[in-house]
Structure formats: C-alpha cells, structure tokens
Write an enzyme that holds these catalytic residues in place. Structure first.
Site, PDB file in Angstrom:
ATOM      1  N   LYS A 168       0.831  -1.216   0.000  1.00  0.00           N
ATOM      2  CA  LYS A 168       0.000   0.000   0.000  1.00  0.00           C
ATOM      3  C   LYS A 168       0.861   1.260   0.000  1.00  0.00           C
ATOM      4  CE  LYS A 168      -4.286  -1.773   0.603  1.00  0.00           C
ATOM      5  NZ  LYS A 168      -5.687  -1.641   0.879  1.00  0.00           N
TER       6      LYS A 168
ATOM      7  N   LYS B 244      -3.172  -9.839  -6.655  1.00  0.00           N
ATOM      8  CA  LYS B 244      -4.446 -10.150  -5.994  1.00  0.00           C
ATOM      9  C   LYS B 244      -5.575  -9.290  -6.579  1.00  0.00           C
ATOM     10  CE  LYS B 244      -5.914  -8.311  -2.161  1.00  0.00           C
ATOM     11  NZ  LYS B 244      -6.625  -7.973  -0.927  1.00  0.00           N
TER      12      LYS B 244
ATOM     13  N   LYS C 298     -10.472  -4.629  -4.513  1.00  0.00           N
ATOM     14  CA  LYS C 298     -11.619  -3.774  -4.828  1.00  0.00           C
ATOM     15  C   LYS C 298     -11.202  -2.359  -5.196  1.00  0.00           C
ATOM     16  CE  LYS C 298     -13.402  -3.936  -0.287  1.00  0.00           C
ATOM     17  NZ  LYS C 298     -12.370  -3.538   0.695  1.00  0.00           N
TER      18      LYS C 298
HETATM   19  P1  ATP Z   1      -8.567  -2.901  -0.795  1.00  0.00           P
HETATM   20  O1  ATP Z   1      -8.382  -3.044  -2.268  1.00  0.00           O
HETATM   21  O2  ATP Z   1      -9.303  -1.652  -0.406  1.00  0.00           O
HETATM   22  O3  ATP Z   1      -7.326  -3.124  -0.007  1.00  0.00           O
HETATM   23  P2  ATP Z   1      -9.536  -5.600  -0.606  1.00  0.00           P
HETATM   24  O4  ATP Z   1     -10.298  -5.925  -1.849  1.00  0.00           O
HETATM   25  O5  ATP Z   1      -8.192  -6.176  -0.461  1.00  0.00           O
HETATM   26  O6  ATP Z   1      -9.558  -4.045  -0.375  1.00  0.00           O
HETATM   27  P3  ATP Z   1     -10.475  -5.972   2.147  1.00  0.00           P
HETATM   28  O7  ATP Z   1     -11.604  -5.153   2.653  1.00  0.00           O
HETATM   29  O8  ATP Z   1      -9.131  -5.556   2.563  1.00  0.00           O
HETATM   30  O9  ATP Z   1     -10.511  -6.064   0.547  1.00  0.00           O
HETATM   31  O10 ATP Z   1     -10.732  -7.486   2.499  1.00  0.00           O
HETATM   32  C1  ATP Z   1     -11.938  -8.038   2.976  1.00  0.00           C
HETATM   33  C2  ATP Z   1     -11.825  -9.548   3.006  1.00  0.00           C
HETATM   34  O11 ATP Z   1     -11.771 -10.059   1.671  1.00  0.00           O
HETATM   35  C3  ATP Z   1     -10.564 -10.056   3.709  1.00  0.00           C
HETATM   36  O12 ATP Z   1     -10.906 -11.209   4.465  1.00  0.00           O
HETATM   37  C4  ATP Z   1      -9.658 -10.431   2.578  1.00  0.00           C
HETATM   38  O13 ATP Z   1      -8.742 -11.445   2.936  1.00  0.00           O
HETATM   39  C5  ATP Z   1     -10.637 -10.921   1.525  1.00  0.00           C
HETATM   40  N1  ATP Z   1     -10.100 -10.752   0.173  1.00  0.00           N
HETATM   41  C6  ATP Z   1      -9.763  -9.564  -0.411  1.00  0.00           C
HETATM   42  N2  ATP Z   1      -9.312  -9.768  -1.657  1.00  0.00           N
HETATM   43  C7  ATP Z   1      -9.365 -11.111  -1.868  1.00  0.00           C
HETATM   44  C8  ATP Z   1      -9.039 -11.951  -2.982  1.00  0.00           C
HETATM   45  N3  ATP Z   1      -8.555 -11.431  -4.104  1.00  0.00           N
HETATM   46  N4  ATP Z   1      -9.206 -13.287  -2.871  1.00  0.00           N
HETATM   47  C9  ATP Z   1      -9.712 -13.811  -1.720  1.00  0.00           C
HETATM   48  N5  ATP Z   1     -10.027 -13.080  -0.645  1.00  0.00           N
HETATM   49  C10 ATP Z   1      -9.881 -11.748  -0.699  1.00  0.00           C
END
Ligand code: ATP
Ligand code: LTN
Length: 335
Positions: free
Chosen positions: A115, A197, A200
């Site tokens: 980040k 990964k 969002k």
């Molecule tokens: P950001 O992009 O804002 O960092 P993010 O998409 O990584 O957000 P989080 O809110 O940080 O999402 O994560 C919420 C949940 O979703 C966590 O348990 C995280 O491990 C899971 N998660 C996020 N991205 C993935 C992915 N690509 N595959 C599986 N699990 C995921």
C-alpha cells in the site's frame, strides 16, 4: 472471561465496491458457522481512511457493505453486524496495543509495503499501524476464529503475537485467535494480471468482477480475462491466468480440478470463460436482488447498525476495562 460460545470476528473495509475475491475469500464463509458460535461482522470504516476517501462516498459504501452482508445471508438477528467507528473501544484498545507492538514487526507487513508503494504520497501512520487496529478488533471480543482470505494471514499472525505478548505480561487477558481460511477461493487473482491479488480498489475495471456487476458485465469481464496463448484448461507453468479461472470456477461450483479439466477437454478457453461468467452471474443474482431491496431501506440498515453496535459495545467494554485495569489505569470515577 466466561464464554458459552466460540467467538467469530471478521471485517471488510468500505473502501470500494466489493469483488468476487471478497465474496469467495471472506463473506461467503461468514455464514458457515453453526449456532454454537457467536459471530461479529464489522464494516471497518476506520481502516478504510488509511487511504484517502471521499466522505460522502465512504458513508454510502458503509451502508452498502452492511446491506451486502445481509444480502449474502447474514441474519442481523443471529449475528452482530455493526460499524467499527460506532464502537469507540476499537480505537482505544488500538492505542494501548500500539504500545505493545514493535516498529520492526510492523515494518515487515507486506500489505503495508504494497500500500505504501501504491500511495507513495500518503504513507501515513495509520497505514503503518493498520494491523494493530485489526488486532484490537479481534482481541476486543475474545475471538477464537477469524474467517479471512489468504492475504490476511500475516495480520492474523501478528494479532496472535500481540495477544501472546500481552498475556505474557498480564496473564489471562486475551483469547489467542486463529485464522479460518477457506479451502477454495482464498486468493482470487486479478483478471488483468494473474500475478496480482484481485483488489476492490484496483483502478482497472477489467481486473475485477464486482458482486454487484450486471450479468452482461460479469460475462464480458471473464471473456476478457488474461490467459496464455494455449487452449488447454489445466494448470501449469505460465498458465497462471487459467489457474486463477479454475480457482474461481471451483470455488463457485465445488468442482475439483480433475472434473473441470474433463468438462472442458478439447473445448478451449472461450467455452471455459463463458461458462464461468454464466455460473458467476447465476450465483450472484439472488445476492444482487436482495441487495437492491435492502439498500433502499436506510432506516432498516440504521436499526441494524444500532442494534449491532449496542451488542458489540457491551462486550468490547468488558475486555477494555480489564485491559485498562491490567496496564495500571485508574478507573474513572462515575456518579
Ligand atoms: P482494498 O483493495 O481496499 O485493499 P480488498 O479488496 O483487499 O480491499 P479488504 O476489505 O481488505 O478487501 O478485504 C476483505 C476480506 O476479503 C478479507 O478477508 C480479505 O482477505 C478478503 N479478500 C480480499 N481480496 C481477496 C481476494 N482477491 N481473494 C480472496 N479473498 C480476498
Ligand atoms: N484488514 C482486513 C479487514 C479487517 C479485518 C479485521 C479482518 C479489519 N479488521 C478484523 C478480520 C478481522 C482486510 O481484509 N484488509
């Protein structure tokens, strides 16, 4: 602390519109716990502001994330659904735990490194201590299990270390939590770059499939997913794109690699991608229609937030007053 049920805690940031990574890696599994567990699911708005947010959008996404929790099958009568900033004990415990967390261990967090690279103009202290707030979320409720995707493993390990360190100095304070990572769907990769990964907050809309994307958009995004120049549906060196699509298909249908290979033998990537799009749209359709109904009812969502925050606060206060006593704070005099 006496507990008659196992405690489950997890959170999702309202930092964007949720993806199928969030769904398959986390939220879908939130409904998997039997009645002898008490589950807390939090919309972690305080975590979200570690990256700059538009205030109106953050508010809207906080409602939306709560509505999605319910649309995905979490019954607010059976689970404690709440917003992190409504229970101020999270921030307070975070401060105390900050003083029991080492600079060196936070410097090793890969999410912080990623980040910081993405937000080079805003490497704030909150981004650095993000995992301590996450540890506070978990430890406040004497949590046993934390359902998360694979990317959160390191943060859970840190929460365990903080709990153990604290218990070493002040015995019997916290339950030491364990991660609960699903067998399939724990790490969904970007459709544009299968070495990254799916996230969002990705700027490339074609890299992510969102839970609320319309059917035709879901189908189109899978069709455009990056694969290799081959045509055989199987895993292998240089076939990370196909491997990722197999993970998605398997997580959606429960099929094994072998079954998937057989189903698409001799049919090429085009058929495979179309099939994933269809299945994904079918799985998400009921979630989407529930969401549309719920998100229009702000009053209802606010009543859920209130009930959840009241329940959460009651238990958070019990842990926090124990912590305050242990570290040597004087209980404030109340009339
Ligand atoms: P950001 O992009 O804002 O960092 P993010 O998409 O990584 O957000 P989080 O809110 O940080 O999402 O994560 C919420 C949940 O979703 C966590 O348990 C995280 O491990 C899971 N998660 C996020 N991205 C993935 C992915 N690509 N595959 C599986 N699990 C995921
Ligand atoms: N850091 C998590 C979100 C999160 C969380 C938590 C998950 C904040 N607090 C407590 C589980 C338990 C993420 O997914 N990025």
């Amino acid at each position: 602390m006496f507990k008659d049920k196992k405690i489950v805690f997890s959170g999702v940031q309202p930092s964007g519109t949720l993806t199928i990574g969030n769904y398959l890696g986390a939220i879908r599994n939130f409904t998997a716990f039997p009645e002898d567990h008490h589950c807390y699911y939090c919309v972690v708005d305080e975590h979200a502001i570690t990256v700059r947010q538009d205030p109106a959008e953050l508010r809207r996404r906080t409602y939306e994330t709560l509505a999605l929790y319910i649309a995905c099958g979490l019954d607010p009568e059976k689970n404690t659904l709440f917003v992190q900033s409504h229970v101020t004990e999270h921030a307070e415990l975070c401060w105390i735990l900050d003083c029991y967390t080492m600079f060196g261990e936070l410097s090793r967090m890969t999410q912080f490194k990623d980040k910081s690279a993405k937000n080079a103009d805003n490497i704030n202290a909150g981004l650095f201590t993000y995992p301590v707030l996450m540890a506070a979320d978990i430890l406040l409720y004497q949590t046993d299990l934390v359902p998360v995707g694979n990317d959160q493993k390191q943060h859970i390990e840190l929460a365990r270390n903080i709990a153990e360190r604290f218990n070493g100095i002040y015995p019997g304070t916290f339950t030491v939590p364990e991660g609960f990572i699903p067998q399939s769907g724990a790490r969904i990769m970007s459709l544009a770059d299968p070495t990254k990964k799916m996230s969002k907050s990705d700027e490339n809309e074609n890299a992510v499939v969102r839970i609320l994307d319309p059917r035709d958009v879901i189908i189109r995004k899978f069709k455009r997913a990056v694969t290799d120049s081959g045509s055989e549906v199987r895993r292998g060196e240089g076939k990370e794109g196909v491997g990722n699509l197999m993970n998605v298909y398997s997580a959606l249908t429960g099929k094994t690699d072998e079954e998937i290979e057989k189903e698409f033998a001799g049919r090429g990537y085009g058929d495979f991608k179309a099939a994933i799009g269809e299945v994904c749209a079918d799985v998400l359709a009921p979630v989407q229609s529930e969401f549309t109904r719920l998100v229009a009812d702000k009053k209802y969502l606010e009543s859920v937030m209130k009930k959840g925050a009241d329940e959460a606060r009651y238990n958070a206060c019990r842990t926090l007053s124990k912590v305050r006593r242990k570290v040597g704070f004087i209980e404030p005099v109340r009339d």
